[in-house]
Design an enzyme around this catalytic site. Structure first.
Site: not given
Ligand code: AQP
Length: 333
Positions: A115, A197, A200
């Site tokens: 990030k 992966k 968001k």
């Molecule tokens: N692609 C994924 N597959 C399975 N699990 C996922 N999680 C996120 N992406 C996937 C799980 O969702 C929970 C919340 O995640 P988060 O929003 O706190 O942060 P993250 O993991 O960084 O999710 P994003 O969507 O990728 O958010 P951004 O883009 O904001 O960083 C966690 O349990 C995560 O494992």
């Protein structure tokens, strides 16, 4: 502990619309096992401000994420649902833990490296210190398990390391939590690149199916999803897109991935994608209806979050008090 059930804690950042990865990797597992545990599910808004954001959008996303927890089946009989910033102990314990965290632990975190590259110059200190806040989030509730997707394993490991280090130096304070990662759905991949992966914060909306996407949007995204030139789908490390789409289909239709792979072994991507669209639309429809209902009920969400924060504050305060005492801070009179 107020009851004999094992405790869980987990949370999601309100950094945008929740997607199928968030659901299949995290929320689905919370819901499946919630009756067995004493659950604390938090919307981690203090993490969301570690990236550039729009304040009005953050407020809206915080409400939407809380409402989606409920719409996806989180049951208030088993779970305390709350917003992180409504429980000041999260920020307070984060500071205490930060003072105990070696800088090189923070600098070596994958999420920080990825990030900070994306944020470019002027990376905020919040992004670096994120793991100490996440450790505070978890440790405050003394949970036995943290149900998350595979990408969060490293953060839970740092949480355990920090808890162990603190306990060794200052006496028993924190329970060491286990990461609870279900193999199915632990890493749902992007629709536009099967090696990344689903996320968001991916700039392309086509890369993810958001839980609130309309049927038209879902159809469009699946139609445009990346494929490979081979005829017939298979679960194969060398075919990340085929593997990802088959796995999503299997999870949405409650089948084994191998069973689904056998069914589409000679199918072209066209007919398979039509089935996947239909499955995703049907799967999300009842959740979307519940979401609309509960967000239209005036004051309902506010009441849920107020009650949740009150309950969370009690538990969090107990841990903060012990940690402060063990560190040598003079208690207030
Ligand atoms: N692609 C994924 N597959 C399975 N699990 C996922 N999680 C996120 N992406 C996937 C799980 O969702 C929970 C919340 O995640 P988060 O929003 O706190 O942060 P993250 O993991 O960084 O999710 P994003 O969507 O990728 O958010 P951004 O883009 O904001 O960083 C966690 O349990 C995560 O494992």
């Amino acid at each position: 502990m107020t009851n004999a059930k094992l405790r869980t804690f987990s949370g999601i950042q309100p950094t945008g619309q929740l997607h199928l990865g968030n659901y299949l990797g995290a929320i689905r597992n919370w819901v499946q096992t919630q009756a067995k545990y004493d659950n604390y599910f938090c919307v981690v808004d203090l993490h969301a401000i570690t990236a550039p954001h729009d304040p009005a959008e953050l407020r809206a996303a915080t409400r939407a994420v809380a409402a989606l927890y409920l719409a996806c089946g989180v049951d208030l009989d088993y779970a305390t649902v709350f917003v992180q910033s409504h429980v000041p102990a999260h920020s307070q314990l984060a500071w205490l833990l930060m003072t105990q965290t070696p800088l090189n632990w923070l600098e070596s975190m994958t999420q920080y490296k990825e990030k900070s590259l994306r944020q470019g110059e002027n990376v905020g200190a919040g992004l670096l210190n994120y793991p100490a806040l996440m450790a505070a989030d978890i440790l405050l509730y003394q949970p036995h398990g943290v149900p998350v997707g595979a990408d969060q394993k490293e953060h839970i490991e740092v949480t355990r390391d920090l808890a162990r280090r603190f306990n060794d130096r200052y006496g028993p304070t924190f329970r060491l939590p286990e990461p609870w990662i279900q193999p199915e759905g632990a890493r749902v991949m992007s629709l536009t690149d099967g090696t990344k992966k689903m996320s968001k914060s991916d700039p392309s909306d086509l890369s993810r199916i958001s839980l609130l996407d309309t049927p038209k949007e879902i159809e469009k995204k699946i139609k445009r999803a990346k494929t490979d030139p081979q005829l017939g789908l298979s679960l194969d490390l060398d075919r990340p897109e085929s593997t990802n789409l088959l796995t999503i289909y299997a999870l949405l239709t409650h089948q084994e991935p191998s069973q689904v792979a056998a069914e589409f072994a000679t199918s072209g991507y066209g007919p398979f994608k039509a089935r996947l669209s239909e499955a995703a639309i049907n799967f999300l429809a009842p959740m979307q209806t519940r979401y609309r209902e509960l967000t239209q009920e005036v004051g309902y969400l506010e009441t849920v979050l107020k009650t949740g924060a009150e309950r969370a504050r009690v538990v969090a305060h107990q841990t903060l008090t012990i940690a402060s005492h063990n560190l040598g801070l003079l208690p207030p009179t």
